[in-house]
Write an enzyme that holds these catalytic residues in place. Structure first.
Site, short mmCIF file in Angstrom:
data_model
loop_
_atom_site.label_atom_id
_atom_site.label_comp_id
_atom_site.label_asym_id
_atom_site.label_seq_id
_atom_site.Cartn_x
_atom_site.Cartn_y
_atom_site.Cartn_z
N LYS A 65 -12.39 -8.63 -0.05
CA LYS A 65 -10.97 -8.48 0.28
C LYS A 65 -10.56 -9.40 1.42
O LYS A 65 -9.44 -9.85 1.50
CB LYS A 65 -10.69 -7.03 0.64
CG LYS A 65 -9.23 -6.73 0.73
CD LYS A 65 -8.96 -5.26 0.66
CE LYS A 65 -9.07 -4.77 -0.76
NZ LYS A 65 -8.75 -3.37 -0.90
N1 GLU Z 1 -9.04 1.82 -3.62
C1 GLU Z 1 -10.14 1.42 -4.44
C2 GLU Z 1 -10.39 -0.07 -4.21
O1 GLU Z 1 -9.50 -0.77 -3.73
C3 GLU Z 1 -9.80 1.70 -5.89
C4 GLU Z 1 -10.95 1.89 -6.75
C5 GLU Z 1 -10.58 2.44 -8.14
O2 GLU Z 1 -9.79 1.81 -8.84
O3 GLU Z 1 -11.10 3.50 -8.49
O4 GLU Z 1 -11.48 -0.55 -4.44
#
Ligand code: GLU
Length: 291
Positions: free
Chosen positions: A252
């Site tokens: 990220k």
């Molecule tokens: N908030 C999680 C991420 O950004 C989401 C994961 C999911 O889609 O289950 O990795």
């Protein structure tokens, strides 16, 4: 097939190319069958979540030409639902308080000859699982900080063999033990990822969970939680991960791959889709049904 899908980013940084691809997979699946594509903001990940990143998520998705159901869920609004799920699991005697710190766990693992290991790294060695009821209540009464963990062995024994289905990998036999006694409530977080994602996917009636292959193993524990909470089981599509030219996963924080940076450099959405390896979304009917 009518699919109800979601894209569930955590607002802890700018979206990058990998997110664009992930959003597209969910969007396309919903759009193909006249279903619903939603955005869910996973904003309970502590101080790393920032409102400006949330705003950027919507701007970037819109710039890319995606659309989504107008009702956006935020996990920070959903705490009572998570607490209810925790109470239910606690009522089944399947949670135990864990007083360990990260450092003490690390130390314990380092001292073990055969430290338990899962697909995502070392597993919790289980020290607090063996505490007596009296010690647990005394320490809680004394105000000692604690998390809550799932007794995965006991939970698995309760529900028996479980399966789940992935669009790319087919039928899977659930192996929750491979993740060990996962934390479901953190010391300062009302619900950990594994719990909130299961509760929300069920509440939003998601039929196809689309997310990266890096979360494939997490589904073993999600399947177990679905059985314990008695909620419907979605199907899954764990999609490929977008990699940079050197084959490295885009984290990220890989600012260089942030959609925002592409835009600033004058690239068009079509260029981004080409980088992600998919055709740009064709204009047409919205990727959501009205509620
Ligand atoms: N908030 C999680 C991420 O950004 C989401 C994961 C999911 O889609 O289950 O990795």
């Amino acid at each position: 097939m009518t699919e109800i899908t979601r894209f569930a980013p955590s607002p802890t940084g700018l979206l990058h190319l990998g997110h664009a691809y992930s959003a597209w997979v969910g969007w396309q699946a919903a759009r193909d069958g006249g279903g619903r594509f939603s955005v869910r903001i996973e904003d309970i990940d502590g101080p790393r979540c920032r409102p400006e990143y949330e705003a950027a998520i919507f701007e970037d998705l819109a710039w890319l030409g995606l659309d989504w159901h107008p009702e956006v869920w935020r996990q920070s609004d959903r705490i009572p639902a998570y607490t209810q799920a925790v109470e239910r699991l606690r009522g089944q005697g399947l949670l135990y308080p864990c007083f360990c710190s990260r450092t003490s766990i690390r130390r314990e693992l380092a001292a073990m000859a055969n430290a338990p290991h899962g697909p995502e790294g070392p597993l919790y060695p289980g020290r607090c699982r063996g505490l007596s009821a009296a010690e647990r209540s005394d320490r809680i009464a004394a105000g000692e900080a604690h998390a809550w963990r799932l007794d995965t062995g006991a939970a698995t024994a309760r529900v028996g063999r479980l399966t789940w289905w992935d669009r790319r990998a087919g039928e899977q036999s659930a192996d929750p033990a491979s993740l060990g006694d996962v934390m479901l409530v953190g010391k300062d977080r009302p619900a950990a990822y594994h719990l909130s994602v299961v509760v929300d996917d069920a509440a939003q009636e998601i039929t196809l969970v689309t997310r990266g292959r890096d979360l494939f193993h997490a589904t073993h524990i999600h399947r177990l939680l679905q059985a314990l909470l008695d909620v419907p089981v979605p199907r899954y599509h764990h999609h490929r991960l977008v990699r940079d030219d050197a084959g490295t996963r885009l984290a990220k924080r890989a600012d260089a791959f942030a959609l925002r940076r592409y835009r600033e450099q004058g690239l068009a959405p079509a260029d981004v889709w080409a980088h992600a390896g998919v055709a740009p979304p064709a204009p047409g009917r919205p990727a959501f049904r009205s509620a």
